[in-house]
Design a protein around this motif. Structure first.
Motif, PDB file in Angstrom:
ATOM      1  N   LEU A  97      -6.116   0.762  -4.513  1.00  0.00           N
ATOM      2  CA  LEU A  97      -4.913   1.505  -5.388  1.00  0.00           C
ATOM      3  C   LEU A  97      -6.053   1.912  -6.635  1.00  0.00           C
ATOM      4  CD1 LEU A  97      -2.280  -0.501  -3.973  1.00  0.00           C
ATOM      5  CD2 LEU A  97      -2.628   1.087  -3.086  1.00  0.00           C
ATOM      6  N   ALA A  98      -5.430   2.828  -6.813  1.00  0.00           N
ATOM      7  CA  ALA A  98      -5.202   3.645  -8.360  1.00  0.00           C
ATOM      8  C   ALA A  98      -4.938   2.581  -9.332  1.00  0.00           C
ATOM      9  CB  ALA A  98      -4.919   4.768  -8.882  1.00  0.00           C
ATOM     10  N   ARG A 140      -0.520  -5.650  -5.340  1.00  0.00           N
ATOM     11  CA  ARG A 140      -1.051  -4.212  -5.572  1.00  0.00           C
ATOM     12  C   ARG A 140      -2.203  -4.688  -6.493  1.00  0.00           C
ATOM     13  NH1 ARG A 140       4.936  -1.008  -5.802  1.00  0.00           N
ATOM     14  NH2 ARG A 140       4.671  -0.772  -3.446  1.00  0.00           N
ATOM     15  N   LYS A 141      -2.036  -6.162  -7.327  1.00  0.00           N
ATOM     16  CA  LYS A 141      -2.841  -6.056  -8.398  1.00  0.00           C
ATOM     17  C   LYS A 141      -3.934  -6.598  -7.319  1.00  0.00           C
ATOM     18  CE  LYS A 141      -3.319  -9.356 -12.200  1.00  0.00           C
ATOM     19  NZ  LYS A 141      -3.141 -10.677 -12.507  1.00  0.00           N
ATOM     20  N   ARG A 148      -5.588  -3.458  -6.065  1.00  0.00           N
ATOM     21  CA  ARG A 148      -6.559  -2.968  -7.889  1.00  0.00           C
ATOM     22  C   ARG A 148      -7.505  -3.207  -8.094  1.00  0.00           C
ATOM     23  NH1 ARG A 148      -0.704  -1.722  -8.443  1.00  0.00           N
ATOM     24  NH2 ARG A 148      -0.917  -3.828 -10.040  1.00  0.00           N
ATOM     25  N   GLU A 149      -7.479  -4.326  -8.279  1.00  0.00           N
ATOM     26  CA  GLU A 149      -8.590  -5.528  -8.243  1.00  0.00           C
ATOM     27  C   GLU A 149      -9.613  -4.964  -7.551  1.00  0.00           C
ATOM     28  OE1 GLU A 149      -7.568  -9.304  -9.096  1.00  0.00           O
ATOM     29  OE2 GLU A 149      -6.259  -8.858 -10.647  1.00  0.00           O
ATOM     30  N   ARG A 169       1.237  -1.444   0.210  1.00  0.00           N
ATOM     31  CA  ARG A 169      -0.151   0.540  -0.035  1.00  0.00           C
ATOM     32  C   ARG A 169       0.935   1.579  -0.258  1.00  0.00           C
ATOM     33  NH1 ARG A 169      -3.158  -3.624   2.815  1.00  0.00           N
ATOM     34  NH2 ARG A 169      -5.423  -3.588   2.541  1.00  0.00           N
TER      35      ARG A 169
END
Length: 107
Positions: free
Chosen positions: A106-107, A97-98, A101-102, A23
């Motif tokens: 996260l952007a 992070r993937k 994001r999903e 994050r």
């Protein structure tokens, strides 16, 4: 100046997991690391990413105990148990992070 977590100051929650690490902002961590390594103070208005990098830089720069503290140990034991996994840590962070994001975190 204290170098230990002060939970009354915003953004001073120690990073203790791989998802926590995922994050964080890499550029802010790097900036904090450089400042900590140089012995510069960490202002109270800095992000958690910066503060995490600052703590590591301060330790590596000799401004904190080189063995770290309880929070450093927690992160290490959760992220690279027994020293294993440091080689592919970047890949594991990107996998987290993937997922983030999903999930829209996260952007």
């Amino acid at each position: 100046m204290t170098i230990e977590p002060d939970f009354k100051i915003p953004n001073r929650e120690p990073v203790i997991s791989l998802m926590d690490l995922a994050r964080l902002d890499d550029e802010e961590q790097a900036e904090g690391y450089r400042d900590g390594a140089e012995g510069l103070p960490c202002g109270g208005n800095r992000s958690r990413s910066y503060w995490h990098g600052w703590r590591n830089g301060a330790r590596d720069g000799g401004h904190r105990d080189r063995n770290g503290d309880f929070w450093d140990s927690m992160l290490t034991s959760n992220v690279v148990p027994g020293g294993a996994g440091i080689v592919n840590l970047g890949e594991r962070i990107e996998a987290c992070r993937k997922i983030l994001r999903e999930a829209g975190e996260l952007a």
